[in-house]
Design an enzyme around this catalytic site. Structure first.
Site, PDB file in Angstrom:
ATOM      1  CB  VAL A  45      18.214  38.461  32.941  1.00 33.70           C
ATOM      2  CG1 VAL A  45      16.743  37.712  33.257  1.00 33.70           C
ATOM      3  CG2 VAL A  45      19.282  37.577  32.439  1.00 33.70           C
ATOM      4  CE1 TYR A  94      18.476  28.996  26.778  1.00 35.60           C
ATOM      5  CE2 TYR A  94      20.170  28.855  28.405  1.00 35.60           C
ATOM      6  CZ  TYR A  94      19.176  29.409  28.148  1.00 35.60           C
ATOM      7  OH  TYR A  94      18.134  30.082  28.878  1.00 35.60           O
ATOM      8  CE  LYS A 144      15.142  31.326  27.107  1.00 34.79           C
ATOM      9  NZ  LYS A 144      16.165  31.976  27.954  1.00 34.79           N
ATOM     10  CE1 TYR A 193      12.728  35.974  31.283  1.00 35.36           C
ATOM     11  CE2 TYR A 193      12.801  38.053  32.115  1.00 35.36           C
ATOM     12  CZ  TYR A 193      13.438  37.035  31.411  1.00 35.36           C
ATOM     13  OH  TYR A 193      14.464  37.081  30.801  1.00 35.36           O
ATOM     14  CB  SER A 248      15.504  35.731  27.719  1.00 40.38           C
ATOM     15  OG  SER A 248      15.636  34.493  28.401  1.00 40.38           O
TER      16      SER A 248
HETATM   17  N1  GLU Z   1      21.075  33.050  30.439  1.00 35.77           N
HETATM   18  C1  GLU Z   1      19.938  33.131  31.272  1.00 35.77           C
HETATM   19  C2  GLU Z   1      19.609  31.541  31.737  1.00 35.77           C
HETATM   20  O1  GLU Z   1      19.604  30.719  30.983  1.00 35.77           O
HETATM   21  C3  GLU Z   1      18.775  33.596  30.541  1.00 35.77           C
HETATM   22  C4  GLU Z   1      17.872  34.576  31.311  1.00 35.77           C
HETATM   23  C5  GLU Z   1      16.920  35.500  30.760  1.00 35.77           C
HETATM   24  O2  GLU Z   1      17.527  36.581  29.944  1.00 35.77           O
HETATM   25  O3  GLU Z   1      15.864  35.081  30.761  1.00 35.77           O
HETATM   26  O4  GLU Z   1      19.234  31.625  32.972  1.00 35.77           O
END
Ligand code: GLU
Length: 304
Positions: free
Chosen positions: A258, A188, A66, A240, A63
């Site tokens: 994660v 994504y 992002k 998060y 993430s």
């Molecule tokens: N690839 C993970 C998902 O889409 C992203 C998780 C993350 O790092 O928040 O669930």
């Protein structure tokens, strides 16, 4: 202050933290990573670097990508993006479907999965080769053409991506995905699969510490205002459902993934990237959070 010594002091605590969290296990490619890995890198806006441990070993940034997707969208799409994505902490799991339903398909922020899917849809709408443009953008930020997607991870994300598939379909039903669902998901999963090491990540986040300007090219990656806005979003939405706790303990804008990585920004001064694979129950790296807490305490760096 000798930041090299600070990193050594922090790294000395890493072995004591092993066993306090769990390595992400939703895909085999992440479940196999050694819980004992620990790396940390600092990059100052003056171009000085410090690193310790496994700072040169690539890991799955997940993430953290992002932030790159958002930066690219702010450059290309501009403020129109904000009619489709909010700027509030979600107070929910990063992949929650529930909130999306009662908020009628407008994701709370660009750092939860639903928000990132909308950001990527906005990129796919305007870029012919969105995946490649994103990769080139990340390589440029890291000043390293060796940065790449990990195809094993992206394939695995695809195979296990049932919730993300549900989210994108849900968004489509609300009219907030304008292009092809499979193209958005493919982009994504690839964004999440980007493999980078701490040194590359610290370099890539430098424009956020430097008023939007790249220290390699001296080009404006973002305007100074946009850089502040991204930092604000990281502070309020980057960890998060533990942003409050992280702000209390660390006091710096940051984004986690994660894969166990966290990148933090000290505006005007430096970036810090840390990697330790074991996660707490909110999905944030246990030792990564502790390392940044120690860093802010020892160096007295905090935005507050
Ligand atoms: N690839 C993970 C998902 O889409 C992203 C998780 C993350 O790092 O928040 O669930």
């Amino acid at each position: 202050m000798d930041f090299g010594e600070v990193l050594e002091e922090i790294a000395a605590e890493a072995p004591q933290q092993v066993g306090r969290g769990k390595v992400a296990s939703y895909i085999p490619a992440l479940a196999g990573v050694s819980p004992e890995k620990f790396g940390m890198a600092i990059h100052t806006v003056d171009g000085v670097t410090f690193s310790v441990g496994d700072a040169g070993e690539p890991f799955s940034i997940q993430s953290i990508s992002k932030v790159f997707s958002l930066m690219l969208a702010m450059r290309i799409v501009g403020d129109d993006l904000w009619s489709r994505v909010g700027r509030e902490p979600s107070g929910n799991a990063f992949n929650s479907l529930v909130q999306l339903e009662y908020e009628q398909g407008i994701p709370r922020n660009p750092f939860i999965n639903a928000g990132a899917l909308v950001v990527i849809d906005a990129l796919v709408s305007v870029l012919q080769e969105a995946k490649i443009c994103f990769l080139e953008f990340a390589r440029g930020l890291a000043d390293d053409p060796g940065v790449n997607f990990d195809e094993v991870v992206s394939q695995s994300e695809d195979t296990h991506g049932h919730v993300n598939r549900a989210l994108v379909n849900f968004l489509k039903a609300y009219g907030n995905i304008r292009t092809d669902i499979d193209t958005v998901l493919d982009a994504y999963f690839h964004h999440c699969s980007l493999a980078m090491n701490c040194a590359q990540l610290a370099h890539a986040f430098l424009p956020l510490a430097n008023n939007g300007v790249s220290i390699s090219t001296e080009d404006s990656v973002l305007t100074a205002l946009q850089a502040r806005q991204v930092n604000s979003l990281m502070l309020t939405c980057g960890l998060y459902d533990a942003v409050g706790e992280f702000a209390y303990r660390v006091g710096l804008p940051a984004k986690s993934g994660v894969g166990g990585g966290i990148v933090a920004v000290v505006p005007g001064e430096m970036t810090i990237a840390v990697w330790a694979p074991e996660l707490d129950e909110t999905g944030n790296s246990v030792m990564g959070t502790r390392a940044l807490e120690l860093f802010s305490q020892i160096t007295q760096r905090s935005i507050f």
